[in-house]
Write an enzyme that holds these catalytic residues in place. Sequence first.
Site, short mmCIF file in Angstrom:
data_model
loop_
_atom_site.label_atom_id
_atom_site.label_comp_id
_atom_site.label_asym_id
_atom_site.label_seq_id
_atom_site.Cartn_x
_atom_site.Cartn_y
_atom_site.Cartn_z
N GLY A 38 0.84 -1.20 0.00
CA GLY A 38 0.00 0.00 0.00
C GLY A 38 0.87 1.24 0.00
CG ASP A 49 10.08 1.78 -3.71
OD1 ASP A 49 10.93 1.47 -4.57
OD2 ASP A 49 8.87 1.91 -3.98
CB ILE A 54 2.80 0.64 4.77
CG1 ILE A 54 1.64 -0.15 5.39
CG2 ILE A 54 2.37 2.07 4.46
CD1 ILE A 54 0.42 -0.27 4.54
CE LYS A 55 7.32 4.39 -2.77
NZ LYS A 55 7.40 4.24 -4.24
CB THR A 56 4.62 5.92 4.34
OG1 THR A 56 3.98 7.19 4.55
CG2 THR A 56 5.56 5.61 5.49
#
Length: 293
Positions: free
Chosen positions: A174, A252, A204-206
């Site tokens: 997400g 990322d 999760i990518k944030t």
Amino acid sequence: MADNVGNKAAKDYHLDVPAPRQDFFAKGLGNTDWGMKNRISRLFSPKSGNTVMLAFDHGYIMGSTAGLERLDVTITPLCQYADVLMGTRGAIRSCIPPTLNKAVCLRATHDSSVLFEDMSGGNGLGLDMEDALRMNAAALAIQCFVGGAGERDSLETLCRAADAGYRYGVPVLGVTAVGKEMARTTQYFLLATRILAELGASVIKTYYCDDFEKVVAACPVPIVIAGGKKLPEDEALTMAYRAIQSGARGVDMGRNIFQSDHPAAMCQAVAKVVHEGFTDKEAYQFYRELSNT
């Protein structure tokens, strides 16, 4: 039904209490099935528990951008230094040799292009699970606009992707997209990451923010940070270092690698921070030495 009126602000994140391992190295994923765990073990190193994702999915909304004019020339040589390739199916099929045998996280949503002033108007699935399986994807990346005009549609997309992912053993990443109207605050990321995890995202990518250790503690699944805009190499390595020290399980990165003056050296320096415990200063020194050889 819960609402925001009279809701007490969270304050105790139990930062001194480690998350239960659940007989699996990745946080919160011990109760998933074998196929899901196998794919998670390709995304994250079982040895370090972390990952370096090389992002080159920018073209699906930006078209050709600096450093990505020729993916076969600029990105393919970098793939050997990353753990995961984050791209679209079109880019990967046409430009990345399958013999590289790297884990693939497929960008699976279609969104508004940069021609639109407001890019948070919602999205949809840009591929089906059958095609993801044909590409041997280790994960699907779903962009979500928490707090934006397209929040409901993008969260619906996430839920349907998670349904298919659990059906076939494919984890969903997400991605917390931050539109112009959303402030990049600790409070926002606490909210957005928790919502995505509770709706079924396995990772999760944030973005990195102040008090990032609270964001990590409150999220029941692993978090990787987005590289974001291009920074000087030493600043990008400091961001990565601080995120890992705060509990992130990887990075990322796209522009901070492929737009670097020395992309291969930068990707390897990031990996030193993520997998080998280098400080930001040690990694920057490594980058400079590698750049001069």
